[in-house]
Design a protein around this motif. Sequence first.
Motif, PDB file in Angstrom:
ATOM      1  N   PHE A 177      -6.106   7.230  -4.702  1.00 49.68           N
ATOM      2  CA  PHE A 177      -6.431   6.668  -3.387  1.00 49.68           C
ATOM      3  C   PHE A 177      -5.255   5.878  -2.806  1.00 49.68           C
ATOM      4  CE2 PHE A 177     -10.607   7.921  -4.557  1.00 49.68           C
ATOM      5  CZ  PHE A 177     -11.360   7.979  -3.393  1.00 49.68           C
ATOM      6  N   THR A 178      -4.611   5.068  -3.619  1.00 47.52           N
ATOM      7  CA  THR A 178      -3.515   4.250  -3.114  1.00 47.52           C
ATOM      8  C   THR A 178      -2.338   5.113  -2.682  1.00 47.52           C
ATOM      9  OG1 THR A 178      -4.176   2.412  -4.539  1.00 47.52           O
ATOM     10  CG2 THR A 178      -1.932   2.367  -3.670  1.00 47.52           C
TER      11      THR A 178
ATOM     12  N   ALA B 254      -3.108   6.837   0.556  1.00 46.13           N
ATOM     13  CA  ALA B 254      -3.002   5.913   1.690  1.00 46.13           C
ATOM     14  C   ALA B 254      -1.550   5.687   2.082  1.00 46.13           C
ATOM     15  CB  ALA B 254      -3.668   4.581   1.336  1.00 46.13           C
ATOM     16  N   GLU B 255      -0.671   5.592   1.083  1.00 46.52           N
ATOM     17  CA  GLU B 255       0.756   5.403   1.375  1.00 46.52           C
ATOM     18  C   GLU B 255       1.326   6.621   2.096  1.00 46.52           C
ATOM     19  OE1 GLU B 255       2.336   4.665  -2.470  1.00 46.52           O
ATOM     20  OE2 GLU B 255       1.738   2.548  -2.514  1.00 46.52           O
TER      21      GLU B 255
ATOM     22  N   GLN C 206      -5.275   1.173   2.215  1.00 51.39           N
ATOM     23  CA  GLN C 206      -6.116   1.820   1.209  1.00 51.39           C
ATOM     24  C   GLN C 206      -7.611   1.530   1.410  1.00 51.39           C
ATOM     25  OE1 GLN C 206      -7.746   0.388  -1.740  1.00 51.39           O
ATOM     26  NE2 GLN C 206      -8.514   2.431  -2.303  1.00 51.39           N
TER      27      GLN C 206
ATOM     28  N   SER D 289     -10.504   4.437   1.830  1.00 54.16           N
ATOM     29  CA  SER D 289     -11.675   4.512   0.961  1.00 54.16           C
ATOM     30  C   SER D 289     -12.972   4.451   1.771  1.00 54.16           C
ATOM     31  CB  SER D 289     -11.648   3.369  -0.053  1.00 54.16           C
ATOM     32  OG  SER D 289     -10.529   3.487  -0.910  1.00 54.16           O
TER      33      SER D 289
END
Length: 330
Positions: A16-17, A20-21, A27, A31
């Motif tokens: 997820f992180t 997002a980047e 993030q 989510s």
Amino acid sequence: MQQLAYFVAVAEVRHFTHAAELLHVAQPSLSKQIRALEAELGAPLFSRARGNITLTPAGEALLPLAKRILADVDTARLEVQELAGLRRGRVRLGATPSLCAGLLADVLRRFHDAYPGIRLIVEEGGSRDLVRELTRGSLDLALVILPLPGDPPLDTVPILRENLVVASPAGPEGGDRAHRGLLPRRPYLRIEDLRDRPLVMFRSGYDLREATISACRAAGFEPSFAVEGGEMDAVLRFVEAGLGVAVVPSMALAGRPGLRGTPLVMDDSDLDPSRRGRNSGLLRTVALAHRKDVEPTHAARAFQETLQTFLVEAALAGSLPAGVEALVNA
């Protein structure tokens, strides 16, 4: 669309992180959108056990559809931009390696000169791979080999036909080193002549692999591989090095002085011009394909017209590569 884009990003990187980047979003926001999508669909898309991100069965089912939807939306955006008068666009074209190394470069140059604002993206691969990518919406057009495997939802226009030949080292030294006593001395080869001969074989996904194996089995034997798994350039280089012979389209040998191509036939009846038309021997047909459920963009249609015009003019001028016959009319 944003939820689907977030879902695809997480599915591809499984984090997820990191997703997002890549998308340049926070993030927690990513989510939240994923949870909203799961709530709307009524099923979890990811398994988050012990920090390992994996797709659930629902996620596995959604992923190819989400990719296709996003690809179609991107195509629609570009099409609207063209209709709005913006002098830009995109053509995503798939082609087999022999076509990329052959006449395609001249067609692309002509198209670029006529439409300099259109971005050209070319994906090189085996015909089966290109059919899959075209069906998924990753390509606008593809030059593929007929007949198509299975029954994909594609429209096809046959554009050219080319001979299949047996590639072997040119010159007495290369021929003697690799094939002394293996290949008969005549201006053509039968499939039967490949029995117990070392073949250099393409990787899975190439129609030439399937065509060669099928032809050998039809002649009553299993082909013997010296090495397998290569792309077109690697296969031709392996043949030059004397590892074996390979069945390739005649166009692939253009600009390869270290190789010679011997026409290939199933049996002697294939040499009868009245049965095979102007060309003799084993042939393959190349078609330009696009999805049935999506109209080609203006840029894609312009490329198709450029390609067909080029083939007509080259046929009239007698400048097509040896063993190649155009199937389009003026």
